[in-house]
Scaffold this motif. Structure first.
Motif, PDB file in Angstrom:
ATOM      1  N   THR A   1     -15.614  52.509  67.027  1.00 49.11           N
ATOM      2  CA  THR A   1     -16.974  52.354  66.493  1.00 49.11           C
ATOM      3  C   THR A   1     -17.003  51.737  65.099  1.00 49.11           C
ATOM      4  O   THR A   1     -18.086  51.465  64.582  1.00 49.11           O
ATOM      5  CB  THR A   1     -17.707  53.709  66.456  1.00 49.11           C
ATOM      6  N   GLU A   2     -15.844  51.510  64.496  1.00 53.90           N
ATOM      7  CA  GLU A   2     -15.806  50.817  63.210  1.00 53.90           C
ATOM      8  C   GLU A   2     -15.249  49.403  63.350  1.00 53.90           C
ATOM      9  O   GLU A   2     -15.072  48.701  62.349  1.00 53.90           O
ATOM     10  CB  GLU A   2     -14.966  51.618  62.205  1.00 53.90           C
ATOM     11  N   ASN A   3     -14.992  48.986  64.572  1.00 53.99           N
ATOM     12  CA  ASN A   3     -14.397  47.685  64.824  1.00 53.99           C
ATOM     13  C   ASN A   3     -15.483  46.607  64.876  1.00 53.99           C
ATOM     14  O   ASN A   3     -16.475  46.748  65.592  1.00 53.99           O
ATOM     15  CB  ASN A   3     -13.627  47.730  66.147  1.00 53.99           C
ATOM     16  N   PHE A   4     -15.295  45.529  64.113  1.00 57.48           N
ATOM     17  CA  PHE A   4     -16.340  44.504  64.029  1.00 57.48           C
ATOM     18  C   PHE A   4     -16.508  43.736  65.343  1.00 57.48           C
ATOM     19  O   PHE A   4     -17.594  43.219  65.620  1.00 57.48           O
ATOM     20  CB  PHE A   4     -16.060  43.556  62.869  1.00 57.48           C
ATOM     21  N   GLU A   5     -15.452  43.661  66.149  1.00 53.82           N
ATOM     22  CA  GLU A   5     -15.602  43.033  67.463  1.00 53.82           C
ATOM     23  C   GLU A   5     -16.521  43.880  68.349  1.00 53.82           C
ATOM     24  O   GLU A   5     -17.276  43.346  69.166  1.00 53.82           O
ATOM     25  CB  GLU A   5     -14.242  42.852  68.137  1.00 53.82           C
ATOM     26  N   PHE A   6     -16.446  45.198  68.194  1.00 52.59           N
ATOM     27  CA  PHE A   6     -17.387  46.067  68.906  1.00 52.59           C
ATOM     28  C   PHE A   6     -18.806  45.800  68.432  1.00 52.59           C
ATOM     29  O   PHE A   6     -19.736  45.682  69.244  1.00 52.59           O
ATOM     30  CB  PHE A   6     -17.023  47.544  68.695  1.00 52.59           C
ATOM     31  N   PHE A   7     -18.999  45.719  67.112  1.00 58.21           N
ATOM     32  CA  PHE A   7     -20.319  45.403  66.563  1.00 58.21           C
ATOM     33  C   PHE A   7     -20.850  44.125  67.204  1.00 58.21           C
ATOM     34  O   PHE A   7     -21.972  44.088  67.721  1.00 58.21           O
ATOM     35  CB  PHE A   7     -20.231  45.171  65.051  1.00 58.21           C
ATOM     36  N   ASP A   8     -20.034  43.067  67.167  1.00 55.71           N
ATOM     37  CA  ASP A   8     -20.466  41.757  67.666  1.00 55.71           C
ATOM     38  C   ASP A   8     -20.818  41.816  69.154  1.00 55.71           C
ATOM     39  O   ASP A   8     -21.832  41.251  69.583  1.00 55.71           O
ATOM     40  CB  ASP A   8     -19.375  40.716  67.438  1.00 55.71           C
ATOM     41  N   ALA A   9     -19.983  42.498  69.935  1.00 50.96           N
ATOM     42  CA  ALA A   9     -20.213  42.571  71.380  1.00 50.96           C
ATOM     43  C   ALA A   9     -21.508  43.321  71.688  1.00 50.96           C
ATOM     44  O   ALA A   9     -22.308  42.884  72.525  1.00 50.96           O
ATOM     45  CB  ALA A   9     -19.030  43.248  72.066  1.00 50.96           C
ATOM     46  N   ALA A  10     -21.727  44.437  70.999  1.00 57.59           N
ATOM     47  CA  ALA A  10     -22.934  45.231  71.242  1.00 57.59           C
ATOM     48  C   ALA A  10     -24.183  44.476  70.801  1.00 57.59           C
ATOM     49  O   ALA A  10     -25.188  44.444  71.531  1.00 57.59           O
ATOM     50  CB  ALA A  10     -22.831  46.567  70.511  1.00 57.59           C
ATOM     51  N   PHE A  11     -24.145  43.864  69.631  1.00 53.76           N
ATOM     52  CA  PHE A  11     -25.312  43.141  69.125  1.00 53.76           C
ATOM     53  C   PHE A  11     -25.645  41.947  70.008  1.00 53.76           C
ATOM     54  O   PHE A  11     -26.813  41.676  70.297  1.00 53.76           O
ATOM     55  CB  PHE A  11     -25.071  42.685  67.685  1.00 53.76           C
ATOM     56  N   ASP A  12     -24.627  41.229  70.440  1.00 53.69           N
ATOM     57  CA  ASP A  12     -24.846  40.075  71.307  1.00 53.69           C
ATOM     58  C   ASP A  12     -25.454  40.514  72.641  1.00 53.69           C
ATOM     59  O   ASP A  12     -26.407  39.896  73.143  1.00 53.69           O
ATOM     60  CB  ASP A  12     -23.523  39.348  71.545  1.00 53.69           C
ATOM     61  N   PHE A  13     -24.938  41.583  73.205  1.00 48.61           N
ATOM     62  CA  PHE A  13     -25.421  42.104  74.485  1.00 48.61           C
ATOM     63  C   PHE A  13     -26.883  42.517  74.404  1.00 48.61           C
ATOM     64  O   PHE A  13     -27.668  42.290  75.327  1.00 48.61           O
ATOM     65  CB  PHE A  13     -24.553  43.284  74.901  1.00 48.61           C
ATOM     66  N   LEU A  14     -27.257  43.123  73.282  1.00 49.26           N
ATOM     67  CA  LEU A  14     -28.617  43.623  73.115  1.00 49.26           C
ATOM     68  C   LEU A  14     -29.580  42.578  72.517  1.00 49.26           C
ATOM     69  O   LEU A  14     -30.767  42.861  72.344  1.00 49.26           O
ATOM     70  CB  LEU A  14     -28.617  44.871  72.221  1.00 49.26           C
ATOM     71  N   GLY A  15     -29.068  41.413  72.212  1.00 49.55           N
ATOM     72  CA  GLY A  15     -29.917  40.370  71.636  1.00 49.55           C
ATOM     73  C   GLY A  15     -30.356  40.676  70.225  1.00 49.55           C
ATOM     74  O   GLY A  15     -31.466  40.295  69.818  1.00 49.55           O
TER      75      GLY A  15
END
Length: 228
Positions: free
Chosen positions: A210-224
């Protein structure tokens, strides 16, 4: 229309320690999204009963926090496991779903007895220097946590999800898991979900997800989510 986003932490965490401290919740709010943070029963600001039977349904507090209209849901580990149950039983409440830190562990029986070792360690029994069990004890003993309540959660009755149950989750689902995560891999879970895709984080273990920036990017991209 920008739907609210509900954030649900993992075992031993809270909305504050998981989603606020990492900046994840703030970034969502900066992007104009309404964030609804939930502390699961036994965690954070929620009540902390000490009987495993009290933790049979962890979806209740999440449902109470959700508005009537469908929302986007993001969960990590125990939170992700719980959101799968919510999406199975209340599909009309879910627009889309991001589940992180789960995979093989929610669809297969625990043949390695790792769950039993973790419970033994939490109860003070020797686990022959099991690294994973020791990490769980460290999380349980962090300031603000109730170790007895967290142990009760681990002792609750929970069976693997079946293909029939997961087939009921027809909303878009993103599964994110590190390639070093003990809960993985994630491809088996994705194969059972009708409308899911998988992102595997390289060189990331369970607790770093949950602190990984690739996780941030993947979640934000998925949710628009469009960051400012």
């Amino acid at each position: 229309m920008k739907h609210p986003i509900v954030l649900v932490h993992g075992w031993g965490g809270s909305f504050s320690t998981t989603w606020k401290s990492s900046g994840f919740a703030d970034l969502l709010e900066d992007a104009g999204r309404t964030v609804i943070g939930v502390d699961l029963l036994g965690h954070g600001q929620a009540p902390k009963p000490h009987s495993p039977e009290d933790y049979g349904d962890l979806t209740e507090r999440i449902l109470q926090a959700m508005p009537p209209e469908p929302v986007d849901l993001i969960g990590f580990s125990l939170g992700a496991i719980t959101l799968l149950r919510l999406a199975i039983e209340h599909p009309e409440r879910v627009k889309s779903l991001v589940v992180a830190g789960i995979g093989r562990n929610v669809i297969e029986a625990d043949t390695q007895q790792s769950h039993r070792l973790i419970v033994d360690a939490l109860e003070g029994h020797s686990t022959e220097e099991n690294n994973l069990a020791r990490l769980f004890v460290q999380y349980a003993e962090q300031p603000g946590n109730d170790k007895i309540a967290l142990t009760a959660i681990m002792k609750r009755q929970r069976d693997p999800y079946t293909a029939e149950e997961l087939a009921k989750i027809t909303c878009p689902v993103l599964v994110v898991i590190g390639d070093k995560d003990f809960a993985g891999p994630g491809d088996g879970l994705v194969a059972m979900l009708p409308n899911a895709r998988l992102v595997t984080l390289r060189n990331v273990d369970h607790f770093a997800t949950t602190e990984n920036f690739e996780f941030f990017d993947a979640a934000f991209d998925f949710l628009g989510v469009d960051l400012p």
